[in-house]
Scaffold this motif. Structure first.
Motif, mmCIF file in Angstrom:
data_model
loop_
_atom_site.group_PDB
_atom_site.id
_atom_site.type_symbol
_atom_site.label_atom_id
_atom_site.label_comp_id
_atom_site.label_asym_id
_atom_site.label_seq_id
_atom_site.Cartn_x
_atom_site.Cartn_y
_atom_site.Cartn_z
ATOM 1 N N TYR A 201 0.826 -1.207 0.000
ATOM 2 C CA TYR A 201 0.000 0.000 0.000
ATOM 3 C C TYR A 201 0.859 1.256 0.000
ATOM 4 O O TYR A 201 0.445 2.298 -0.515
ATOM 5 C CB TYR A 201 -0.931 0.013 1.211
ATOM 6 C CG TYR A 201 -1.995 1.077 1.109
ATOM 7 C CD1 TYR A 201 -3.106 0.899 0.297
ATOM 8 C CD2 TYR A 201 -1.879 2.277 1.800
ATOM 9 C CE1 TYR A 201 -4.073 1.870 0.183
ATOM 10 C CE2 TYR A 201 -2.841 3.255 1.695
ATOM 11 C CZ TYR A 201 -3.940 3.037 0.886
ATOM 12 O OH TYR A 201 -4.900 4.013 0.775
ATOM 13 N N SER A 205 0.304 4.134 -2.579
ATOM 14 C CA SER A 205 0.153 5.518 -2.144
ATOM 15 C C SER A 205 1.182 6.418 -2.818
ATOM 16 O O SER A 205 0.868 7.551 -3.212
ATOM 17 C CB SER A 205 0.293 5.605 -0.628
ATOM 18 O OG SER A 205 0.228 6.941 -0.193
ATOM 19 N N SER A 406 -7.352 8.629 -1.895
ATOM 20 C CA SER A 406 -6.644 8.041 -0.757
ATOM 21 C C SER A 406 -5.259 8.644 -0.572
ATOM 22 O O SER A 406 -4.700 8.604 0.531
ATOM 23 C CB SER A 406 -6.535 6.528 -0.940
ATOM 24 O OG SER A 406 -5.829 6.212 -2.128
ATOM 25 N N ALA A 407 -4.693 9.198 -1.647
ATOM 26 C CA ALA A 407 -3.396 9.874 -1.532
ATOM 27 C C ALA A 407 -3.538 11.347 -1.159
ATOM 28 O O ALA A 407 -2.511 12.006 -0.922
ATOM 29 C CB ALA A 407 -2.628 9.758 -2.854
ATOM 30 N N PHE A 426 -1.765 5.845 7.789
ATOM 31 C CA PHE A 426 -1.390 6.785 6.742
ATOM 32 C C PHE A 426 0.005 7.360 6.966
ATOM 33 O O PHE A 426 0.651 7.795 6.014
ATOM 34 C CB PHE A 426 -2.392 7.943 6.676
ATOM 35 C CG PHE A 426 -3.646 7.599 5.935
ATOM 36 C CD1 PHE A 426 -3.729 7.734 4.566
ATOM 37 C CD2 PHE A 426 -4.756 7.132 6.614
ATOM 38 C CE1 PHE A 426 -4.883 7.418 3.874
ATOM 39 C CE2 PHE A 426 -5.913 6.811 5.938
ATOM 40 C CZ PHE A 426 -5.988 6.946 4.568
#
Length: 488
Positions: A201, A205, A406-407, A426
């Motif tokens: 992930y 990202s 999400s970024a 995150f």
């Protein structure tokens, strides 16, 4: 019962009630986002993909409805990721303004931290499993020789997804073994959940943040063109009555040519119809401009352009200031925290006004990135069409929007748009602690945004001046060709 046992029981009851309250709030928020995203996808989907008729059509329609539900879930997660950082900033300012208000005690750090963890979990689930499953599910037909039906498609999709998962995990293992100098990472796969999935992930990202770096500066410059098409421009040395009358006469002439066309006339009716529709669209735009009020025509467009220019300039100035902070202070580096201490201090030096400006900039950058994404030549084909978007294109749009959204928290914190530190997983990305990556990323964003903005604004101002002065109608000078052999 002893007093100590009563206190412990009261504490457990309070923690249980807080947990139930947080679950109810999260469920209500996600249900609202899901319903909103369902209406959005229904507005764009192609109805023929969900029409039932024969038995085979009924099966395809059921498969498409399941895939559409997964797409709606993914789009709701993407929208939640967009709202995650603004909701956290606003919650902190509300708790600062009303620290002892009984009706907002539910708005605490535990709720915000839980939302960050849920968005991270659902983002992983959607990117790694749900969207690949939806795509393979719509393309599957069942194994050869097996009984046809939905379950046969489920079995085939599960096998294909399992093979794809093993392939991706193998590639991640090889990449981590090449990058990492730890010998244990080359020999074992025991830490799958604690190392390889976060590493995967982290790569996704990083790809999303790089995609935002490319799309956002281009979208910031494209926003001026998009706004110019949506708003009514002021009249500068322009005779709108003459243009409207000429367009109406031209439309009437083409309409008569279409109505008088017959088999003995050598006329291309399809070409005439396309010309007629283009002229009618131009006439409607001119009528819209003609009916616009003076306030809308002379004040709305300049204010909108000044607002876009101000937001873009503020974003570039904040990034430039953040570059100086990176050179002078290590605390300016993006980092993650595990405990959300809300209501303690404002995350902006300008207080509530600065927090509101941060929220506006975050939404503006996200909107610009979406505009730049769909305006780029590589992703123009993904642009959805009203009531005519196939399911595979809907899946592609949901995946793209989820990667961008999400970024967004990492993107905003890396550029210094906000001081709100990243919560949950995150902030566990390894590349966030690399000074050179963060510094070059800020410099690249500032340079690309300035370059795109200067180029687009200069060309737009030049085109508007030529159009206002009527110089765009002048024929371009054509150089005369010199006969061969003739001296100059």
């Amino acid at each position: 019962m002893a007093p100590a046992e009563q206190d412990a029981l009261a504490l457990r009851e309070r923690l249980f009630h807080e947990w139930v309250r947080e679950c109810i709030i999260c469920a209500l928020l996600f249900a609202s986002l899901y319903i909103l995203c369902h209406f959005v996808i229904t507005h764009f989907k192609k109805h023929t993909d969900f029409a039932a008729g024969t038995r085979h059509d009924d099966e395809d329609a059921a498969v498409n409805r399941i895939a559409l539900g997964l797409c709606t879930f993914t789009l709701a997660v993407a929208l939640g990721a967009v709202l995650l950082l603004p909701f956290s900033i606003i919650s902190n300012e509300v708790l600062l303004s009303f620290p002892h208000n009984y009706y907002i005690q539910w708005l605490n750090g535990s709720l915000v931290h839980g939302l960050w963890n849920l968005i991270f979990l659902f983002s992983n689930l959607s990117l790694v499993f749900l969207m690949p499953f939806a795509y393979f599910f719509t393309e599957s037909e069942g194994f050869a020789g097996s009984k046809k039906g939905i379950m046969a498609r489920v079995y085939e999709t599960s096998v294909v997804l399992l093979l794809l998962t093993l392939l991706v995990l193998g590639m991640v293992w090889v990449a981590s073994a090449i990058v990492s100098n730890d010998a244990a990472s080359r020999q074992s796969l025991y830490d799958l959940w604690e190392f390889y999935l976060p590493y995967l992930y982290s790569c996704i990202s990083l790809f999303g943040v790089l995609l935002l770096l490319l799309c956002t500066p281009f979208g910031l410059s494209t926003m001026f063109t998009v706004t110019g098409k949506l708003l009514v421009k002021p009249r500068l040395l322009e005779d709108l009555d003459e243009q409207l009358s000429c367009t109406r006469l031209e439309e009437a002439a083409v309409s008569r040519r279409i109505s008088s066309a017959s088999c003995w006339l050598n006329l291309n009716v399809e070409l005439l119809r396309e010309q007629f529709f283009a002229i009618r669209s131009k006439r409607r735009k001119l009528e819209l401009r003609y009916r616009a009020s003076p306030w809308q025509r002379n004040l709305g467009y300049p204010l909108a352009m000044l607002g876009l220019l101000a937001l873009t300039g503020i974003s570039v100035l904040i990034v430039c200031f953040h570059v100086l902070e990176l050179l002078l202070d290590d605390a300016a580096m993006p980092r993650g925290i595990q405990d959300a201490s809300l209501g303690q201090v404002s995350f902006s030096i300008f207080g509530s006004f600065g927090a509101a400006l941060q929220v506006v900039l975050i939404f503006y950058l996200m909107l610009s990135s979406v505009v730049g994404f769909y305006s780029s030549p590589l992703f123009t084909r993904l642009l959805p069409e009203r009531q005519d978007t196939p399911l595979t294109k809907i899946i592609g749009n949901c995946v793209s929007l989820l990667v961008l959204s999400s970024a967004l928290p990492v993107f905003s914190r890396t550029l210094g748009i906000t001081r709100f530190d990243l919560l949950g997983d995150f902030g566990r990305f390894d590349w966030l602690g690399n000074f050179y990556i963060v510094f070059l990323y800020n410099m690249g964003f500032a340079g690309l945004t300035t370059l795109c903005l200067v180029k687009r604004v200069s060309w737009a101002v030049q085109a508007e001046l030529l159009r206002a002065l009527g110089l765009h109608k002048l024929p371009l000078p054509v150089p005369r060709s010199r006969p061969p052999g003739k001296p100059c």
